[in-house]
Design a protein around this motif. Structure first.
Motif, PDB file in Angstrom:
ATOM      1  N   GLN A 106       0.795  -1.228   0.000  1.00  0.00           N
ATOM      2  CA  GLN A 106       0.000   0.000   0.000  1.00  0.00           C
ATOM      3  C   GLN A 106       0.831   1.283   0.000  1.00  0.00           C
ATOM      4  OE1 GLN A 106      -3.227  -0.249  -0.474  1.00  0.00           O
ATOM      5  NE2 GLN A 106      -2.978  -2.485  -0.440  1.00  0.00           N
ATOM      6  N   ARG A 107       2.133   1.155   0.038  1.00  0.00           N
ATOM      7  CA  ARG A 107       2.954   2.365   0.080  1.00  0.00           C
ATOM      8  C   ARG A 107       2.965   3.061  -1.271  1.00  0.00           C
ATOM      9  NH1 ARG A 107       8.604   1.143   2.991  1.00  0.00           N
ATOM     10  NH2 ARG A 107       9.134   2.948   1.698  1.00  0.00           N
ATOM     11  N   ALA A 108       2.962   4.396  -1.217  1.00  0.00           N
ATOM     12  CA  ALA A 108       2.937   5.208  -2.446  1.00  0.00           C
ATOM     13  C   ALA A 108       4.327   5.480  -2.984  1.00  0.00           C
ATOM     14  CB  ALA A 108       2.220   6.536  -2.178  1.00  0.00           C
ATOM     15  N   ASP A 109       5.367   5.000  -2.263  1.00  0.00           N
ATOM     16  CA  ASP A 109       6.730   5.282  -2.699  1.00  0.00           C
ATOM     17  C   ASP A 109       7.505   4.010  -3.035  1.00  0.00           C
ATOM     18  OD1 ASP A 109       6.864   4.333  -0.139  1.00  0.00           O
ATOM     19  OD2 ASP A 109       8.403   5.746   0.542  1.00  0.00           O
ATOM     20  N   VAL A 110       6.794   2.923  -3.329  1.00  0.00           N
ATOM     21  CA  VAL A 110       7.416   1.679  -3.787  1.00  0.00           C
ATOM     22  C   VAL A 110       6.715   1.296  -5.088  1.00  0.00           C
ATOM     23  CG1 VAL A 110       7.984  -0.702  -3.243  1.00  0.00           C
ATOM     24  CG2 VAL A 110       7.867   0.987  -1.402  1.00  0.00           C
ATOM     25  N   PHE A 111       7.503   0.954  -6.115  1.00  0.00           N
ATOM     26  CA  PHE A 111       6.928   0.818  -7.452  1.00  0.00           C
ATOM     27  C   PHE A 111       7.344  -0.497  -8.107  1.00  0.00           C
ATOM     28  CE2 PHE A 111       7.763   5.249  -6.440  1.00  0.00           C
ATOM     29  CZ  PHE A 111       6.508   5.817  -6.609  1.00  0.00           C
ATOM     30  N   LEU A 112       6.451  -0.983  -8.960  1.00  0.00           N
ATOM     31  CA  LEU A 112       6.704  -2.161  -9.791  1.00  0.00           C
ATOM     32  C   LEU A 112       6.459  -1.762 -11.245  1.00  0.00           C
ATOM     33  CD1 LEU A 112       5.181  -5.261  -7.962  1.00  0.00           C
ATOM     34  CD2 LEU A 112       7.533  -4.976  -8.718  1.00  0.00           C
ATOM     35  N   PRO A 113       7.495  -1.592 -12.037  1.00  0.00           N
ATOM     36  CA  PRO A 113       7.295  -1.153 -13.425  1.00  0.00           C
ATOM     37  C   PRO A 113       6.608  -2.227 -14.257  1.00  0.00           C
ATOM     38  CG  PRO A 113       9.571  -1.797 -13.081  1.00  0.00           C
ATOM     39  CD  PRO A 113       8.921  -1.824 -11.722  1.00  0.00           C
ATOM     40  N   ARG A 114       5.895  -1.802 -15.287  1.00  0.00           N
ATOM     41  CA  ARG A 114       5.297  -2.742 -16.230  1.00  0.00           C
ATOM     42  C   ARG A 114       6.362  -3.112 -17.259  1.00  0.00           C
ATOM     43  NH1 ARG A 114       0.672   0.999 -16.021  1.00  0.00           N
ATOM     44  NH2 ARG A 114      -0.889   0.097 -14.634  1.00  0.00           N
ATOM     45  N   ALA A 149       0.399  -1.644  -5.472  1.00  0.00           N
ATOM     46  CA  ALA A 149      -1.050  -1.878  -5.497  1.00  0.00           C
ATOM     47  C   ALA A 149      -1.586  -1.771  -6.913  1.00  0.00           C
ATOM     48  CB  ALA A 149      -1.750  -0.870  -4.585  1.00  0.00           C
ATOM     49  N   GLU A 150      -1.108  -0.787  -7.667  1.00  0.00           N
ATOM     50  CA  GLU A 150      -1.572  -0.633  -9.050  1.00  0.00           C
ATOM     51  C   GLU A 150      -1.106  -1.803  -9.917  1.00  0.00           C
ATOM     52  OE1 GLU A 150      -1.545   4.293  -9.157  1.00  0.00           O
ATOM     53  OE2 GLU A 150       0.237   3.141  -9.741  1.00  0.00           O
ATOM     54  N   ALA A 151       0.125  -2.267  -9.681  1.00  0.00           N
ATOM     55  CA  ALA A 151       0.651  -3.392 -10.466  1.00  0.00           C
ATOM     56  C   ALA A 151      -0.128  -4.676 -10.170  1.00  0.00           C
ATOM     57  CB  ALA A 151       2.131  -3.580 -10.174  1.00  0.00           C
ATOM     58  N   VAL A 152      -0.435  -4.903  -8.901  1.00  0.00           N
ATOM     59  CA  VAL A 152      -1.190  -6.108  -8.524  1.00  0.00           C
ATOM     60  C   VAL A 152      -2.573  -6.093  -9.160  1.00  0.00           C
ATOM     61  CG1 VAL A 152      -2.286  -7.300  -6.580  1.00  0.00           C
ATOM     62  CG2 VAL A 152       0.081  -6.496  -6.389  1.00  0.00           C
ATOM     63  N   GLY A 153      -3.106  -4.906  -9.361  1.00  0.00           N
ATOM     64  CA  GLY A 153      -4.436  -4.793  -9.970  1.00  0.00           C
ATOM     65  C   GLY A 153      -4.466  -5.145 -11.442  1.00  0.00           C
ATOM     66  N   PRO A 175      -3.205  -8.180 -13.596  1.00  0.00           N
ATOM     67  CA  PRO A 175      -2.582  -9.522 -13.571  1.00  0.00           C
ATOM     68  C   PRO A 175      -1.608  -9.780 -14.718  1.00  0.00           C
ATOM     69  CG  PRO A 175      -4.957  -9.660 -13.198  1.00  0.00           C
ATOM     70  CD  PRO A 175      -4.675  -8.256 -13.633  1.00  0.00           C
ATOM     71  N   ASP A 176      -1.699  -8.969 -15.809  1.00  0.00           N
ATOM     72  CA  ASP A 176      -0.781  -9.182 -16.932  1.00  0.00           C
ATOM     73  C   ASP A 176       0.576  -8.530 -16.711  1.00  0.00           C
ATOM     74  OD1 ASP A 176      -1.810  -6.623 -17.024  1.00  0.00           O
ATOM     75  OD2 ASP A 176      -1.789  -6.505 -19.209  1.00  0.00           O
ATOM     76  N   SER A 191       4.817 -13.523 -14.699  1.00  0.00           N
ATOM     77  CA  SER A 191       3.586 -12.803 -14.418  1.00  0.00           C
ATOM     78  C   SER A 191       3.445 -12.586 -12.914  1.00  0.00           C
ATOM     79  CB  SER A 191       2.386 -13.580 -14.939  1.00  0.00           C
ATOM     80  OG  SER A 191       1.181 -12.998 -14.489  1.00  0.00           O
ATOM     81  N   ILE A 192       2.970 -11.413 -12.552  1.00  0.00           N
ATOM     82  CA  ILE A 192       2.825 -11.083 -11.135  1.00  0.00           C
ATOM     83  C   ILE A 192       1.842 -12.019 -10.441  1.00  0.00           C
ATOM     84  CG2 ILE A 192       0.956  -9.391 -11.403  1.00  0.00           C
ATOM     85  CD1 ILE A 192       2.414  -7.637  -9.351  1.00  0.00           C
TER      86      ILE A 192
END
Length: 618
Positions: A98-106, A164-168, A170-171, A227-228
């Motif tokens: 849920q942190r806004a400062d950790v990211f998972l690039p597509r 959170a956005e990346a988990v949303g 699935p691709d 895939s995540i």
């Protein structure tokens, strides 16, 4: 500030040329940042397709050129991660959701196998340079980084999804490390900055390769894009964290789309002055005749040669040899200092005071000229006054006239001398070495040094040493802003816009020569003051440029003195340092009438005509 460091061999190294560190506090919007990224990473980088096409066409004549293009391409490919993010291998169970400062690039899966094969095969066909073994090591590192995109993927952007956005989605593909070793080998700062090679170009390339390698501190053969939705709790994945707080704040601003208000005033149409101020003829206009009592300098103690620039070549520089730099600027080395600007200036001031034989109680004013001071309060002039034990002056203040510092400073000294008759201590000093960043045009030119003069009153009935002075300022805004520091568009580094500088120098030199040609020779032996000049000591801006423009203005090169090849362009300090060196070299071996023109940032200009005797040099 971006200061140089000394490596284990005592040689100058610029860390920021190899490890991109941008000042994100100056970026208001994503567009501001992208402008810098395009200039520093993209404009000179070759794409993968272009490199392969040039290899097929036989455009590369040697391995070094290919290695340079590979470095530029890989820096560009990883531009956002290198400047904004830190890659952190983390167990999936421990990745914050849920942190806004950790990211998972597509990430995007790419097939680089064919390009890797082409690079490997064609590299072997190219002739080696001056050290085949080192070129092979560099190529091996770069090819490994290039191949690593097969498992690490591509697609890191300036703004990436949060976890959170990346988990949303699935691709989403992520980089999973199959066998992560926290101690996977890499290069330390000492390894990178301490690397040395007899070939300057290869020294720079090896440092670039080391930095690129360290962006992926894991076994590329033991990584995969997955895939995540298929991740297990104990899987180790690569997540992105902002490199520092300034980056984190910028990301928040950019994601929110907020823009801080900025005014952009539109300049009026420039108009020529209703009347041009005539040069000041000291004999007819002033009461107290100025005498030059002492001249002292304090030069930077570290020589930065053209070879030093080449072995420190930044990832965003076009290739240049040491001889190319000399031909373009007339400079063989520039001098840098590890001292603070204030201490550099103080040392020159102290030496001038001692040479003059004056005590602190005799000094009536201190004027400090510089465009690189970071001290606002107290002024450097007031600080120098206190350091020298001057309890009270009529005035102690700083003056910003950049490369026209000496003409402006001597003009002020002459006026102050009229007010109280006590000697004036004039100090001109600059420290550019920590304000240049990765801008090559500035790095080639500027150096650090200080010069100081004591200006006193001539004996009754004696002629003045300072005979004529003149100052100018402004011009079209293109020339007013031809040299800028700090410049947010260039990561707050000093920036020089060459064509505009050339235009203002040409304009001012032509005007100066015209004014001197219209003035009479004070001694009555020549037709004009211009013909009575013994020596021209110009601001040491760029020897090639100044020589050409002076010739166009009517000043042949044999009348000009330069020391820029040894000290670089030291702006306000350049004329005092050049005068001092002219004495030391015996060029000024007797009292000479010297014309000293200055011109530069802010579209300032000015000159003095003065009698210089060798006896004043400390």
């Amino acid at each position: 500030m971006k200061p140089f460091v000394l490596d284990r061999y005592g040689r100058i190294v610029f860390p920021f040329n190899f490890q991109p560190e941008l000042d994100f506090s100056v970026f208001d919007t994503l567009e501001d940042f992208e402008t810098v990224v395009r200039r520093d990473f993209e404009d000179k980088a070759r794409s993968e397709a272009e490199i392969v096409a040039d290899l097929d066409a036989g455009a590369y004549r040697e391995r070094y050129a290919l290695l340079r293009d590979l470095v530029g391409h890989l820096f560009w490919s990883d531009r956002y991660a290198m400047t904004m993010y830190e890659r952190r291998p983390t167990r999936w169970r421990d990745v914050p959701r849920q942190r806004a400062d950790v990211f998972l690039p597509r990430l995007v899966d790419v097939d680089v196998a064919s390009t890797v094969d082409a690079l490997h095969a064609r590299y072997r066909r190219l002739p080696p340079g001056r050290d085949e073994r080192t070129e092979d090591v560099v190529f091996g590192i770069l090819l490994e980084v290039f191949r690593g995109r097969q498992t690490a993927g591509v697609g890191i952007e300036a703004l990436n999804p949060t976890v959170a956005e990346a988990v949303g989605r699935p691709d989403t593909l992520v980089c999973r490390l199959l066998d992560y070793a926290p101690d996977y080998p890499g290069y330390s700062d000492d390894d990178i900055l301490g690397y040395a090679h007899r070939v300057p170009e290869l020294e720079a390339l090896m440092r670039h390769a080391m930095v690129l390698h360290d962006q992926f501190r894991w076994d590329r053969e033991r990584a995969a894009l997955v895939s995540i939705k298929g991740l297990a709790d104990d899987d180790v994945v690569i997540v992105l964290h902002p490199r520092n707080a300034a980056v984190a704040r910028f990301i928040r601003r950019a994601r929110a789309g907020r823009r801080r208000p900025r005014s952009a005033p539109r300049p009026w149409v420039p108009r020529s002055p209703a009347a041009v101020c005539a040069p000041i003829d000291v004999r007819s206009r002033l009461t107290v005749m100025p005498r030059l009592e002492a001249l002292a300098v304090c030069k930077g103690e570290r020589a930065c040669t053209n070879d030093d620039l080449v072995r420190n070549a930044a990832y965003c520089w076009s290739p240049m040899t040491a001889e190319d730099i000399r031909a373009k600027t007339g400079i063989v080395q520039r001098l840098y200092t590890e001292l603070d600007l204030e201490e550099l200036a103080l040392r020159a001031a102290h030496a001038a005071l001692v040479k003059s034989g004056r005590g602190p109680e005799e000094i009536g004013a201190v004027v400090f000229c510089s465009c690189t001071s970071t001290r606002a309060c107290p002024s450097v002039a007031a600080w120098i006054s206190g350091q020298l034990g001057i309890l009270q002056t009529h005035a102690s203040y700083d003056l910003i006239a950049a490369c026209a510092g000496l003409p402006y400073g001597l003009s002020e000294a002459a006026r102050l001398l009229q007010e109280n008759g006590r000697p004036v201590l004039l100090v001109c000093a600059e420290k550019f070495s920590d304000k240049i960043g990765t801008v090559r045009a500035s790095r080639m030119i500027f150096g650090d040094s200080a010069g100081a003069l004591v200006v006193g009153a001539a004996a009754a009935g004696s002629p003045p040493d300072l005979e004529v002075f003149q100052t100018y300022a402004s011009g079209p805004m293109s020339e007013v802003e031809s040299i800028i520091w700090p410049n947010p568009a260039f990561d707050n580094s000093i920036t020089v816009y060459g064509p505009q500088v050339r235009a203002l120098v040409s304009r001012y030199l032509t005007q100066m020569v015209g004014e001197l040609a219209a003035l009479p020779d004070p001694d009555g032996r020549a037709r004009s003051l211009l013909e009575a000049i013994d020596l021209v000591v110009p601001h040491q801006a760029n020897k090639t440029m100044v020589t050409d423009l002076a010739r166009e203005a009517g000043l042949p090169s044999e009348r000009l003195y330069f020391n820029i090849e040894r000290v670089g362009n030291t702006s306000a300090a350049s004329i005092p340092v050049a005068l001092y060196d002219a004495v030391r070299e015996g060029v000024i071996d007797r009292p000479l009438r010297v014309f000293a023109p200055g011109f530069g940032a802010g579209a300032v200009g000015g000159y003095v005509v003065m009698r210089v005797t060798p006896a004043i040099a400390a």
